[in-house]
Motif scaffolding. Structure first.
Motif, PDB file in Angstrom:
ATOM      1  N   GLN A   1      37.314  38.688  39.652  1.00 52.97           N
ATOM      2  CA  GLN A   1      36.037  39.361  39.467  1.00 52.97           C
ATOM      3  C   GLN A   1      35.932  39.993  38.095  1.00 52.97           C
ATOM      4  O   GLN A   1      36.838  40.684  37.641  1.00 52.97           O
ATOM      5  CB  GLN A   1      35.905  40.476  40.492  1.00 52.97           C
ATOM      6  CG  GLN A   1      35.497  39.980  41.850  1.00 52.97           C
ATOM      7  CD  GLN A   1      35.197  41.164  42.728  1.00 52.97           C
ATOM      8  OE1 GLN A   1      34.207  41.849  42.542  1.00 52.97           O
ATOM      9  NE2 GLN A   1      36.082  41.423  43.653  1.00 52.97           N
ATOM     10  N   ALA A   2      34.765  39.797  37.482  1.00 52.00           N
ATOM     11  CA  ALA A   2      34.550  40.348  36.147  1.00 52.00           C
ATOM     12  C   ALA A   2      34.669  41.867  36.151  1.00 52.00           C
ATOM     13  O   ALA A   2      35.111  42.457  35.172  1.00 52.00           O
ATOM     14  CB  ALA A   2      33.178  39.923  35.628  1.00 52.00           C
ATOM     15  N   SER A   3      34.302  42.511  37.268  1.00 51.48           N
ATOM     16  CA  SER A   3      34.349  43.973  37.314  1.00 51.48           C
ATOM     17  C   SER A   3      35.774  44.503  37.268  1.00 51.48           C
ATOM     18  O   SER A   3      35.994  45.703  37.091  1.00 51.48           O
ATOM     19  CB  SER A   3      33.647  44.481  38.573  1.00 51.48           C
ATOM     20  OG  SER A   3      34.359  44.062  39.714  1.00 51.48           O
ATOM     21  N   HIS A   4      36.741  43.641  37.426  1.00 50.40           N
ATOM     22  CA  HIS A   4      38.138  44.063  37.359  1.00 50.40           C
ATOM     23  C   HIS A   4      38.727  43.857  35.969  1.00 50.40           C
ATOM     24  O   HIS A   4      39.940  43.891  35.796  1.00 50.40           O
ATOM     25  CB  HIS A   4      38.975  43.307  38.402  1.00 50.40           C
ATOM     26  CG  HIS A   4      38.612  43.669  39.812  1.00 50.40           C
ATOM     27  ND1 HIS A   4      38.667  42.778  40.849  1.00 50.40           N
ATOM     28  CD2 HIS A   4      38.149  44.834  40.341  1.00 50.40           C
ATOM     29  CE1 HIS A   4      38.279  43.389  41.965  1.00 50.40           C
ATOM     30  NE2 HIS A   4      37.954  44.634  41.674  1.00 50.40           N
ATOM     31  N   GLY A   5      37.868  43.644  35.017  1.00 43.76           N
ATOM     32  CA  GLY A   5      38.338  43.533  33.638  1.00 43.76           C
ATOM     33  C   GLY A   5      38.779  42.124  33.292  1.00 43.76           C
ATOM     34  O   GLY A   5      38.551  41.178  34.040  1.00 43.76           O
ATOM     35  N   ASP A   6      39.404  41.996  32.114  1.00 45.78           N
ATOM     36  CA  ASP A   6      39.803  40.677  31.620  1.00 45.78           C
ATOM     37  C   ASP A   6      41.223  40.306  32.047  1.00 45.78           C
ATOM     38  O   ASP A   6      41.541  39.142  32.213  1.00 45.78           O
ATOM     39  CB  ASP A   6      39.701  40.661  30.094  1.00 45.78           C
ATOM     40  CG  ASP A   6      38.265  40.833  29.634  1.00 45.78           C
ATOM     41  OD1 ASP A   6      37.476  39.899  29.826  1.00 45.78           O
ATOM     42  OD2 ASP A   6      37.923  41.918  29.127  1.00 45.78           O
TER      43      ASP A   6
ATOM     44  N   LYS B   1      39.165  49.399  27.234  1.00 44.20           N
ATOM     45  CA  LYS B   1      39.200  50.197  28.455  1.00 44.20           C
ATOM     46  C   LYS B   1      40.376  49.776  29.333  1.00 44.20           C
ATOM     47  O   LYS B   1      40.682  48.601  29.453  1.00 44.20           O
ATOM     48  CB  LYS B   1      37.889  50.016  29.232  1.00 44.20           C
ATOM     49  CG  LYS B   1      37.703  51.002  30.375  1.00 44.20           C
ATOM     50  CD  LYS B   1      36.301  50.928  30.958  1.00 44.20           C
ATOM     51  CE  LYS B   1      36.075  49.632  31.723  1.00 44.20           C
ATOM     52  NZ  LYS B   1      34.798  49.595  32.450  1.00 44.20           N
TER      53      LYS B   1
ATOM     54  N   GLU C   1      41.798  50.676  33.365  1.00 40.80           N
ATOM     55  CA  GLU C   1      41.396  51.330  34.603  1.00 40.80           C
ATOM     56  C   GLU C   1      42.452  51.141  35.669  1.00 40.80           C
ATOM     57  O   GLU C   1      43.090  50.095  35.729  1.00 40.80           O
ATOM     58  CB  GLU C   1      40.100  50.690  35.133  1.00 40.80           C
ATOM     59  CG  GLU C   1      38.833  51.357  34.657  1.00 40.80           C
ATOM     60  CD  GLU C   1      37.614  50.685  35.299  1.00 40.80           C
ATOM     61  OE1 GLU C   1      36.674  51.410  35.617  1.00 40.80           O
ATOM     62  OE2 GLU C   1      37.628  49.454  35.471  1.00 40.80           O
TER      63      GLU C   1
ATOM     64  N   ALA D   1      42.895  50.584  39.587  1.00 34.49           N
ATOM     65  CA  ALA D   1      42.006  50.144  40.662  1.00 34.49           C
ATOM     66  C   ALA D   1      42.813  49.596  41.821  1.00 34.49           C
ATOM     67  O   ALA D   1      43.991  49.244  41.682  1.00 34.49           O
ATOM     68  CB  ALA D   1      41.043  49.084  40.150  1.00 34.49           C
TER      69      ALA D   1
ATOM     70  N   ASN E   1      43.865  47.568  35.097  1.00 33.51           N
ATOM     71  CA  ASN E   1      42.936  46.552  34.603  1.00 33.51           C
ATOM     72  C   ASN E   1      42.597  46.802  33.147  1.00 33.51           C
ATOM     73  O   ASN E   1      42.257  47.920  32.762  1.00 33.51           O
ATOM     74  CB  ASN E   1      41.649  46.557  35.430  1.00 33.51           C
ATOM     75  CG  ASN E   1      41.896  46.103  36.858  1.00 33.51           C
ATOM     76  OD1 ASN E   1      42.890  45.422  37.124  1.00 33.51           O
ATOM     77  ND2 ASN E   1      41.028  46.484  37.760  1.00 33.51           N
TER      78      ASN E   1
ATOM     79  N   THR F   1      40.177  45.906  29.924  1.00 34.53           N
ATOM     80  CA  THR F   1      38.944  45.293  29.454  1.00 34.53           C
ATOM     81  C   THR F   1      39.066  45.102  27.945  1.00 34.53           C
ATOM     82  O   THR F   1      39.376  46.049  27.222  1.00 34.53           O
ATOM     83  CB  THR F   1      37.734  46.183  29.790  1.00 34.53           C
ATOM     84  OG1 THR F   1      37.688  46.359  31.209  1.00 34.53           O
ATOM     85  CG2 THR F   1      36.441  45.518  29.324  1.00 34.53           C
TER      86      THR F   1
ATOM     87  N   GLU G   1      27.215  38.168  29.498  1.00 29.05           N
ATOM     88  CA  GLU G   1      28.328  37.979  30.423  1.00 29.05           C
ATOM     89  C   GLU G   1      28.726  36.515  30.545  1.00 29.05           C
ATOM     90  O   GLU G   1      29.892  36.178  30.659  1.00 29.05           O
ATOM     91  CB  GLU G   1      27.953  38.509  31.813  1.00 29.05           C
ATOM     92  CG  GLU G   1      28.536  39.877  32.094  1.00 29.05           C
ATOM     93  CD  GLU G   1      28.218  40.340  33.502  1.00 29.05           C
ATOM     94  OE1 GLU G   1      28.415  39.547  34.455  1.00 29.05           O
ATOM     95  OE2 GLU G   1      27.790  41.500  33.657  1.00 29.05           O
TER      96      GLU G   1
END
Length: 580
Positions: free
Chosen positions: A41-46, A82, A84, A86, A92, A94, A495
């Motif tokens: 998932q993109a929301s979990h960073g790269d 960034k 994070e 999680a 994670n 970014t 995105e």
RNA sequence: GCCCUCGUAGCUCAGUGGAUAGAGCGACCGCCUCCUAAGCGGUAGGUCACAGGUUCGAUUCCCGUCGAGGGCGCCA
């Protein structure tokens, strides 16, 4: 490198950051492996690391708390905007936009070599197809051909020095059966009618070879039925009768037998080679089984095993004690009539491969040969060879469906769809790609109706279409593609553009993984995903916009995408049309 | 009987020791005045065959059961 500062291998860079943090938080755990994965998932960073979870047990602490401590100790990086914590304790990352898009420059700089692994300095052999040259290749051979060729290309691309080899079974009984089948058809042309044995080769190509021989040599090989039948036992054993016909041929034709035999072999081998070349499948070496006999390699291999006491005699035959090496029963290497078995020549063949100095030898076999692995490895171990150098990739069966019915496949009966027919109906590209849409250990149902009448549904067109669309864009743009190599990529802000860049960046990792797993199908699936990312972006964002900076950045991304499509499709032996 | 492969959405199949398991086809609803609609967006659809074990965590690794296909020749 065209970016402001040299971009490190981003995965290594992040691993370095984590290692620094680890040294500070838990120095005694310094040898913990640092793993970085790409979150779905993109929301979990790269990138994500599970390092904190790995440490939880040793540190007897909550993974999330460990993750927070690690996060505090991460050195700053210009490529990371960034981090994070999680989920259960993932860290994670970014990436900065420049770190994401930099892959575009890398692709354009490396071109056809993007994703190519550094030379590993290892020689590797892939042996595949190796069908008996007793008739046209069928769709099952086609799968072995497509798999072996793609695998070999993939391994070469990953950095191995690869030799492609076809083992020609030109010495065995099957070839004698083909020769005698041809001879009997030839006799029919002179009204010497012998009921054609049901277990001889029935295919029309046998009659064609008979015609050729008649044309070239007239009645030179004709003998009366009566003379032939004296060699054929009066029995219900069809195989024994067939052997009788073979004996008759060898007896009556004398020297000429080798002409008939050689003609049939040569015809079939030539046909097979042409068929494969048309299919984009090339071999460096066509290795003759008979040469192993001619050079005494087979006798030598058996004698060597005998000297090491791995052979015993029973019922007049020589047996290899393969049970001592994990096989379920011992195997005959030399029959009571003195003739070596196929197994014996295969031992010699594999020893020969090893003598040629390959670091790894890969055999691509039909799944029906799986029981054969223990005895070959056993014989190699008994001969003192390193069996770890031999890998066997088993390719499962192809079942052919026509009109919803499973089609019969029998080589001797001549009832089968040939690879040629399949290629003519479906096309080489679709054929190669379709074969790669299953991993090799999965049985493949080849639905001819689907592959022919609805060939537009074939995913190969989807991938090629992405390539053609990009070509079309460049056909309409008047600039010079070479100028895009150093273009500013900061206008790539969407995105979909980040997702496409991430997909491109995966390619080199995919090559190494696919090579490690002998899994060329992963390339096909990747290309489908890459094409999907491209089509999605293409529909959402226009490339040829008025703003020059944006246009150039998008053109660069499109060009990089086209390059990776080409690199991937080349490995699979699929063409890359500029228009469709 | 022994051995190998497989069991994931209605169908065909990917995938993974980690977060909300994916794609194509099929179904349904949308998108061309605009770089190729062989395209795109959205909706619906899952007890990852079943039962244990290992693990902080199992659809993934191990054991067993059930089911499907294949192999077990002095054929190649």
């Amino acid at each position: 490198m065209p970016v402001a500062a040299p971009l490190p291998d981003i995965r290594q860079h992040l691993a370095g950051l984590l290692r620094t943090a680890l040294a500070s938080v838990a120095p005694e755990q310094h040898d913990t492996e640092i793993l970085l994965e790409r979150p779905k998932q993109a929301s979990h960073g790269d990138f994500a690391s599970n390092l904190a979870m790995q440490l939880a047990r040793a540190l007897k602490a909550n993974p999330r708390q460990i993750a927070e401590r690690l996060q505090r100790e991460l050195p700053p990086s210009p490529w990371v905007i960034k981090t994070e914590i999680a989920g259960a304790g993932f860290i994670n990352f970014t990436l900065a936009p420049a770190a994401r898009t930099a892959v575009v420059h890398t692709v354009l700089a490396h071109g056809g070599d993007f994703g190519r692994g550094l030379s590993k300095g290892k020689k590797l052999q892939v042996e595949f197809v190796s069908a008996n040259p007793t008739g046209p290749l069928h769709v099952g051979h086609g799968r072995g051909a497509a798999y072996g060729a793609s695998l070999a290309s993939l391994l070469a691309y990953a950095g191995y020095q690869v030799a492609r080899e076809y083992y020609v079974n030109d010495a065995g009984r099957q070839m004698d059966i083909l020769a005698v089948s041809t001879w009997l058809r030839y006799l029919e042309l002179f009204d010497e009618i012998i009921p054609f044995p049901p277990n001889a080769y029935q295919g029309g190509y046998v009659r064609e070879m008979a015609e050729q021989i008649k044309l070239a040599h007239g009645d030179r090989y004709v003998h009366p039925i009566e003379a032939i039948m004296t060699c054929v036992p009066d029995t219900d054993d069809l195989e024994a009768k067939l052997d009788g016909f073979i004996a008759a041929g060898k007896d009556l034709l004398g020297e000429d037998w080798s002409y008939v035999h050689g003609h049939a072999l040569n015809e079939q081998l030539t046909d097979c080679r042409a068929d494969l070349e048309e299919f984009g499948v090339h071999f460096d070496v066509w290795f003759s089984e008979r040469s192993l006999y001619d050079t005494g390699m087979v006798a030598k291999a058996v004698a060597a095993l005998e000297a090491k006491n791995h052979i015993y005699e029973q019922d007049g035959a020589k047996w290899f004690r393969s049970t001592a090496f994990g096989d379920e029963k011992d195997r005959v290497v030399q029959r009571d009539n003195g003739i070596y078995t196929y197994f014996a020549s295969d031992i010699a063949y594999h020893l020969n491969k090893f003598e040629r100095g390959f670091d790894k030898v890969v055999d691509v076999w039909g799944a029906d040969h799986h029981g054969y692995i223990p005895r070959v490895k056993g014989a190699l171990a008994a001969s003192g060879a390193d069996t770890d150098k031999l890998d066997v990739a088993l390719v499962q069966f192809v079942s052919l469906f026509r009109d919803g019915q499973k089609a019969a496949m029998s080589t001797r009966a001549g009832e089968y769809v040939t690879l040629r027919q399949l290629r003519a109906e479906v096309g080489n590209d679709a054929c190669r790609f379709f074969y790669m849409l299953r991993k090799c250990d999965q049985a493949l149902d080849f639905d001819l109706d689907l592959a022919t009448s609805q060939s537009n549904d074939n995913p190969v067109y989807y991938v090629q279409y992405a390539h053609a669309r990009i070509c079309s864009v460049f056909g309409q743009w008047e600039g010079d593609a070479a100028s895009l190599g150093k273009v500013d990529l900061t206008p790539l802000i969407h995105e979909r553009e980040a997702a496409l860049c991430a997909r491109l960046a995966e390619f080199p990792e995919l090559i190494q993984q696919g090579a490690r797993d002998y899994a060329p199908h992963s390339i096909a699936f990747y290309l489908k995903d890459l094409a999907a990312d491209f089509h999605g972006w293409y529909n959402a964002e226009r490339v040829l916009v008025d703003d020059e900076a944006t246009k150039h950045a998008r053109l660069a991304l499109a060009l990089a995408t086209r390059q990776v499509l080409r690199n991937g499709l080349s490995i699979l032996g699929v063409s890359q049309p500029a228009s469709m």
